[in-house]
Design an enzyme around this catalytic site. Sequence first.
Site, PDB file in Angstrom:
ATOM      1  N   TYR A  97      -1.763   2.592  10.557  1.00 57.07           N
ATOM      2  CA  TYR A  97      -0.559   1.774  10.357  1.00 57.07           C
ATOM      3  C   TYR A  97      -0.137   1.243  11.721  1.00 57.07           C
ATOM      4  CZ  TYR A  97       4.125   0.626   8.475  1.00 57.07           C
ATOM      5  OH  TYR A  97       5.280  -0.011   8.074  1.00 57.07           O
ATOM      6  N   LYS A 128      -3.254  -0.964   7.812  1.00 53.27           N
ATOM      7  CA  LYS A 128      -2.108  -1.797   7.452  1.00 53.27           C
ATOM      8  C   LYS A 128      -1.651  -2.436   8.757  1.00 53.27           C
ATOM      9  CE  LYS A 128       2.613  -1.765   5.646  1.00 53.27           C
ATOM     10  NZ  LYS A 128       3.752  -0.926   5.173  1.00 53.27           N
TER      11      LYS A 128
END
EC number: 4.3.3.7
Length: 311
Positions: free
Chosen positions: A138, A166
């Site tokens: 992330y 992500k």
Amino acid sequence: MTELTNADLLTAIVTPFTDEGTIDYPALDQLTEHLLQAGNNGFVVGGTTGETPTLSHDEKIELYTHFGRLIAGRVPVIAGTGSNNTAETIAFTNEVAQIEGIDYALVVVPPYNKPNQRGMLAHFTAVADAVELPLIIYNIPGRTGVKMETSTVLTLAEHPNIAGIKQCASLEEFQTLVENRPAGFAVYTGEDAQALTTKVLGGDGVISVAAHNYAPQMRAMYDALSAGNYQVAAKLQRWLTPRMAALFMFPSPSPVKAVLAAQGLATDHCRLPICDLTAEEKEQLATALGLPSDALAGQLPTDLGEGLTND
């Protein structure tokens, strides 16, 4: 394990709270089923939008256990397990790995410590080497204070236990990742406004906040793109973009929760330090969403784009 292979519209789901401040599991169940019916095909639980910094260890374990049972393999589930303590991240990720129905671990670039690229590489390698769940990186520099560079991502992408990212960064960086990633490494945007563009560039989709409130339109946009109806897809993204921006005009997830409350899908309660929206802020949000200023004080339909011409 349910893989990400066909998952393109994933919601980073909120954690609903009761009036007493506990996790509202009936509301979570209702919201989850609504989102599945609206076209979501994956979830992140216990992420930023889930207010994970305010959840205790025991609450996270209970939440992930409940959510894994609720989904029961229908779509992939990614659970937030990251922190700015490598040893703690390893221990918690391995604990979460024992929960049935959790398929991946979302591990954020360590916030606050501000490691350099060598530190990030060492952190993620240590975690990936030591845990059972495959990792999703992330990369969200606006919240962590540091950015993982594309070269570092691509190095980590070669690790057999790192399944994807992500990415909250520029389209240029996203494009470089897509062009150079190894086979099987998933690249998702975490920016709703990039949802269409990143798919056009060859990315895997979006991990979305706006899908809480606009899932039918986002699903229609992706379906139109897949069918080659590019004008329809572009029109939907243009309609969505200002509404996506409005959902971040106050600290997230307070705007999303305010809309969900008006839709009857959850309360608008957040945990401090995020405040519930005031009546005045709800009026400002409603206006920015293209709704009557008093719309969030009443009841909204669950499909906010019903009747939208998209052909």
